[in-house]
Scaffold this motif. Structure first.
Motif, short mmCIF file in Angstrom:
data_model
loop_
_atom_site.label_atom_id
_atom_site.label_comp_id
_atom_site.label_asym_id
_atom_site.label_seq_id
_atom_site.Cartn_x
_atom_site.Cartn_y
_atom_site.Cartn_z
N PRO A 410 0.50 -1.02 0.01
CA PRO A 410 0.16 0.21 0.04
C PRO A 410 0.55 0.99 -0.32
CG PRO A 410 -0.80 -1.54 1.66
CD PRO A 410 0.67 -1.94 1.17
N LEU A 411 0.37 2.38 -0.72
CA LEU A 411 1.15 3.46 -0.98
C LEU A 411 0.91 4.11 0.43
CD1 LEU A 411 0.93 4.67 -5.04
CD2 LEU A 411 2.31 2.96 -3.32
N ILE A 412 1.84 3.94 1.29
CA ILE A 412 1.58 4.44 2.85
C ILE A 412 2.79 5.90 3.21
CG2 ILE A 412 1.03 4.72 5.23
CD1 ILE A 412 -0.79 1.91 4.61
N PHE A 413 3.13 6.89 3.84
CA PHE A 413 4.32 7.30 4.01
C PHE A 413 3.95 8.64 4.85
CE2 PHE A 413 2.98 9.94 -0.79
CZ PHE A 413 2.93 10.89 -0.34
N ASN A 414 5.26 8.80 5.49
CA ASN A 414 4.84 10.00 6.35
C ASN A 414 5.05 11.23 5.65
OD1 ASN A 414 4.26 8.21 7.92
ND2 ASN A 414 6.80 7.40 8.75
N LEU A 415 5.01 12.52 6.00
CA LEU A 415 4.96 13.51 5.75
C LEU A 415 4.78 14.65 6.96
CD1 LEU A 415 4.56 15.85 3.32
CD2 LEU A 415 2.01 16.20 4.46
N THR A 416 5.88 15.73 6.67
CA THR A 416 6.41 16.51 7.96
C THR A 416 6.41 17.61 7.40
OG1 THR A 416 7.96 16.74 10.23
CG2 THR A 416 8.72 16.10 8.42
N THR A 417 6.67 18.66 8.16
CA THR A 417 7.18 20.28 8.38
C THR A 417 7.48 20.46 9.61
OG1 THR A 417 6.59 22.06 7.43
CG2 THR A 417 5.16 21.28 8.20
N ASN A 418 7.46 22.13 9.93
CA ASN A 418 7.98 22.75 10.80
C ASN A 418 6.59 23.30 11.07
OD1 ASN A 418 8.81 24.17 8.69
ND2 ASN A 418 8.70 25.90 10.11
N ALA A 419 6.39 22.79 12.75
CA ALA A 419 5.43 23.15 13.65
C ALA A 419 4.56 24.24 13.59
CB ALA A 419 5.00 21.94 15.11
N ASP A 420 5.56 25.27 13.86
CA ASP A 420 5.59 26.69 13.47
C ASP A 420 4.79 27.47 12.98
OD1 ASP A 420 8.23 26.65 12.72
OD2 ASP A 420 8.61 28.22 13.22
N SER A 421 4.77 26.97 11.40
CA SER A 421 3.65 27.42 10.13
C SER A 421 2.97 27.10 10.17
CB SER A 421 5.34 27.06 9.16
OG SER A 421 4.77 27.75 8.08
N THR A 422 1.91 28.04 11.01
CA THR A 422 0.54 27.67 10.37
C THR A 422 0.24 27.26 8.68
OG1 THR A 422 -0.18 29.61 12.12
CG2 THR A 422 -1.56 28.10 10.63
N GLU A 423 1.08 27.79 8.05
CA GLU A 423 0.66 28.19 6.10
C GLU A 423 1.37 26.89 6.44
OE1 GLU A 423 0.92 32.64 7.71
OE2 GLU A 423 2.28 30.88 8.02
N ARG A 424 2.48 26.27 6.44
CA ARG A 424 2.72 24.82 5.99
C ARG A 424 2.46 23.72 6.51
NH1 ARG A 424 9.13 25.61 6.35
NH2 ARG A 424 9.35 27.56 5.52
N GLN A 425 1.88 24.04 7.78
CA GLN A 425 -0.06 23.31 8.10
C GLN A 425 -0.84 22.60 7.42
OE1 GLN A 425 0.30 21.58 12.58
NE2 GLN A 425 1.58 23.61 13.22
N GLN A 426 -1.23 24.65 6.69
CA GLN A 426 -2.58 23.69 5.89
C GLN A 426 -1.82 23.38 4.80
OE1 GLN A 426 -2.65 27.84 6.01
NE2 GLN A 426 -4.64 27.80 8.33
N MET A 427 -0.55 24.07 4.16
CA MET A 427 -0.66 23.02 2.91
C MET A 427 -0.09 21.90 2.97
SD MET A 427 2.14 25.72 2.07
CE MET A 427 2.82 24.61 -0.15
N CYS A 428 0.10 21.40 3.79
CA CYS A 428 0.03 19.71 4.14
C CYS A 428 -0.97 18.88 4.30
CB CYS A 428 1.00 19.19 5.38
SG CYS A 428 2.75 19.46 5.11
N ALA A 429 -1.99 19.45 5.16
CA ALA A 429 -3.12 19.15 4.83
C ALA A 429 -3.91 18.73 4.11
CB ALA A 429 -4.24 19.98 6.22
N ILE A 430 -3.24 19.81 3.03
CA ILE A 430 -4.31 20.46 1.76
C ILE A 430 -3.41 18.81 0.82
CG2 ILE A 430 -4.59 21.64 -0.51
CD1 ILE A 430 -4.81 24.14 1.13
N LEU A 431 -2.96 18.75 0.68
CA LEU A 431 -2.23 17.46 -0.23
C LEU A 431 -2.95 16.02 0.21
CD1 LEU A 431 -0.39 17.00 -2.24
CD2 LEU A 431 1.89 16.72 -0.42
N LYS A 432 -2.56 16.34 1.81
CA LYS A 432 -2.96 15.07 2.61
C LYS A 432 -4.17 13.94 2.05
CE LYS A 432 -4.22 13.03 6.92
NZ LYS A 432 -3.47 11.01 6.84
N GLN A 433 -5.26 15.35 1.88
CA GLN A 433 -6.64 15.47 1.76
C GLN A 433 -6.83 15.09 -0.01
OE1 GLN A 433 -8.80 18.32 2.93
NE2 GLN A 433 -10.88 17.42 1.31
#
Length: 576
Positions: A410-433
């Motif tokens: 199964p295609l499963i992988f981990n994604l991370t970014t820096n926790a202090d950036s709201t914008e980056r966390q939002q970007m990761c959430a969009i890609l995850k979805q």
């Protein structure tokens, strides 16, 4: 507040150019730091902020923008670059001569230069700095951009005030690469270097008084997770047009906190004097500018880049002779192209950056008008095309919502970014979805910035990351990132030989690009590098933010540009 030309590529906690980060830090709050009320005109102390603690105080070992920020004013350089003209200007060297064949530059140092401890700064310190940088036992991101066809630049001390650097062939970036070198003191570090202890020198536990520099400011205090304090160097070489002492500021205080909202509140309440607004802050600040007595100005498109990257390093994926199937995915062009078509750049611009960003296509920012490749065609946001590419390569849906490779993994992988950036966390959430709609499971976990950098340059323990890198106007500064042997070649750093033909081609293009003196004739080599990166996708570009700067009305001579502050030593607070 000196802003050096050299930025290379450094990890940065926000998608934010290092030059501005040094000059107008805005990512702090520090709930344990209470700023006393002071008379700005009398005290002349500038308060700003940083997103994190430094990792080192050693200027040769710096790989992150935060550390560069903390020591940027402590160590000076031979020459500087004017951020408006992008031309070199005198620094520690008051003049220089270029030989007719353009293979040698002779630098003439100022007389009476002094280190903080009063010892003379001379040509031997310059030669020592070069020696340390070239030592293979000293890991640093400066060395790759100072190699000419794999060879060191020859450095000769002609006398105490004269240094000659020579190259075996024309090397177009020579002056600019020398320009940004932070000179270090041989009388302090020479014995430690000889004893093999340089890499353990000037860590963050070093008492500030032992940091012997030559720059505009001296560090006087560092309290982890709270603040860094500086005072003006009374023996700094630069004077104003009337012979007056520079810098005009008497000191600086950088508060450290990761919470962006607290940082913004500190600026609104007057606890910090300069601020780099987040996109969501800009309209609010403009509306409040008159009441807050502040200036808010657009300064341009980010000079750095913000990208997703997949790990290709065998150190992460090969253990006891067994290879994790992720390595095959992350090196598969079809998989990577599918991911590129899954990035909703316009959605990111609208939702994460409030419209204050542009799609990023090329690795070099359009702010760099000569070397940016304008001819690349962006990957459309097209989930149907992404699914087609995956199916064509044998990544099939094995049940609703689950896609697997041809071996059933199964295609499963981990994604991370820096926790202090709201914008980056939002970007990761969009890609995850969006990837979930394709049947790809993404486990997203943000991390504190220093842990993130450690994974990238030390443990190599990561799958996919959203990361920002700083950018400069000399493309060879990116050699530590672009070369297969570079320590910041993050998807597979420190390669002994290029892992792929296209990485070998980039190595060759970097060499070829330095053989041509005319910038316009140099540009095609770097355009080709950007084309290769665009096609092979070791990094998948996202967006570049439109940058703004905000500062108090009481600041004089505060002139931010996308490349840094113009004449930062002239900044001061107005008289009451």
């Amino acid at each position: 507040m000196k802003v050096n030309h050299r930025v290379n590529r450094k990890f940065h906690a926000k998608a934010f150019p290092i030059a501005i980060a040094i000059a107008a830090l805005a990512f702090a709050g520090g709930c344990r730091v209470n700023r006393p009320k002071i008379n700005h005109a009398r005290e002349q102390i500038l308060y700003d902020a940083s997103p994190a603690d430094p990792r080192t105080f050693n200027p040769i070992l710096v790989t992150d923008a935060t550390s560069g920020t903390m020591i940027g004013d402590i160590f000076d350089t031979l020459i500087r670059v004017n951020v408006k003209t992008l031309l070199p200007e005198p620094g520690l060297a008051e003049s220089w001569d270029i030989s007719p064949d353009q293979k040698t530059i002779t630098f003439h140092l100022r007389h009476s230069l002094r280190w903080f401890d009063g010892a003379p700064l001379d040509a031997h310190d310059v030669a020592f700095t070069m020696k340390v940088i070239y030592d293979p036992k000293i890991p640093n991101s400066i060395r790759p951009s100072l190699l000419v066809d794999g060879h060191e630049i020859d450095t000769q001390v002609l006398d105490d005030y004269t240094v000659k650097v020579s190259v075996p062939r024309v090397f177009a970036p020579l002056l600019y690469e020398i320009a940004g070198l932070p000179i270090i003191p041989e009388h302090v570090l020479g014995a430690l270097y000889a004893a093999g202890k340089f890499n353990q020198t000037w860590g963050i536990n070093t008492p500030p008084a032992k940091l012997i520099g030559d720059g505009a400011f001296m560090m006087t205090n560092y309290v982890q997770s709270q603040l860094v304090q500086y005072r003006r160097n009374p023996t700094f070489w630069m004077k104003d047009e009337h012979g007056g002492e520079l810098p005009r500021l008497h000191g600086r205080i950088i508060m450290i906190v990761q919470d962006q909202n607290a940082d913004y509140l500190k600026f609104l309440s007057g606890q910090t004097d300069v601020y780099a607004p987040r996109p969501k802050d800009v309209i609010d600040l403009k509306d409040k500018a008159a009441a807050l007595h502040i200036q808010v100005h657009k300064i341009g498109i980010d000079t750095g880049e913000l990208f997703f990257s997949f790990n290709r390093n065998p150190k992460h994926f090969v253990h006891n002779g067994v290879t994790d199937p992720k390595l095959a995915w992350f090196t598969d062009p079809n998989f990577l192209h599918a991911i590129a078509h899954s990035i909703d750049k316009q959605g990111i611009i609208n939702l994460c950056f409030h419209g204050l960003a542009v799609p990023a296509v090329a690795e070099i920012s359009p702010a760099n008008k000569i070397f940016h490749n304008p001819n690349l065609t962006d990957y459309d946001y097209d989930l149907k095309e992404a699914a087609r590419l995956l199916e064509a390569r044998g990544y099939h849906l094995i049940r609703p919502g689950v896609r697997a490779d041809r071996h059933g993994n199964p295609l499963i992988f981990n994604l991370t970014t820096n926790a202090d950036s709201t914008e980056r966390q939002q970007m990761c959430a969009i890609l995850k979805q969006d990837l979930a709609t394709l049947g790809i499971q993404v486990n997203f976990r943000p991390l504190d910035f220093q842990t993130l950098v450690e994974k990238l340059d030390s443990t190599f323990d990561w799958d996919c990351i959203l990361m920002g890198f700083t950018g400069g106007f000399e493309p060879n500064d990116g050699a530590d990132f672009l070369r297969s042997s570079g320590n910041l070649h993050i998807w597979y750093p420190d390669q002994k030989t290029p892992a792929t033909p296209w990485e070998a081609e980039i190595d060759s293009l970097l060499d070829q690009g330095t053989t041509v003196m005319n910038p316009l004739q140099r540009a095609p080599y770097y355009w080709k590098i950007q084309q290769i990166l665009h096609d092979q996708l070791p990094i998948i570009e996202t967006v570049r933010q439109t940058r703004y700067a905000a500062w108090k009305d009481s600041l004089e001579n505060y002139q931010p540009t996308v490349w840094g502050l113009y004449k930062p030593e002239w900044i001061q607070f107005k008289a009451n």
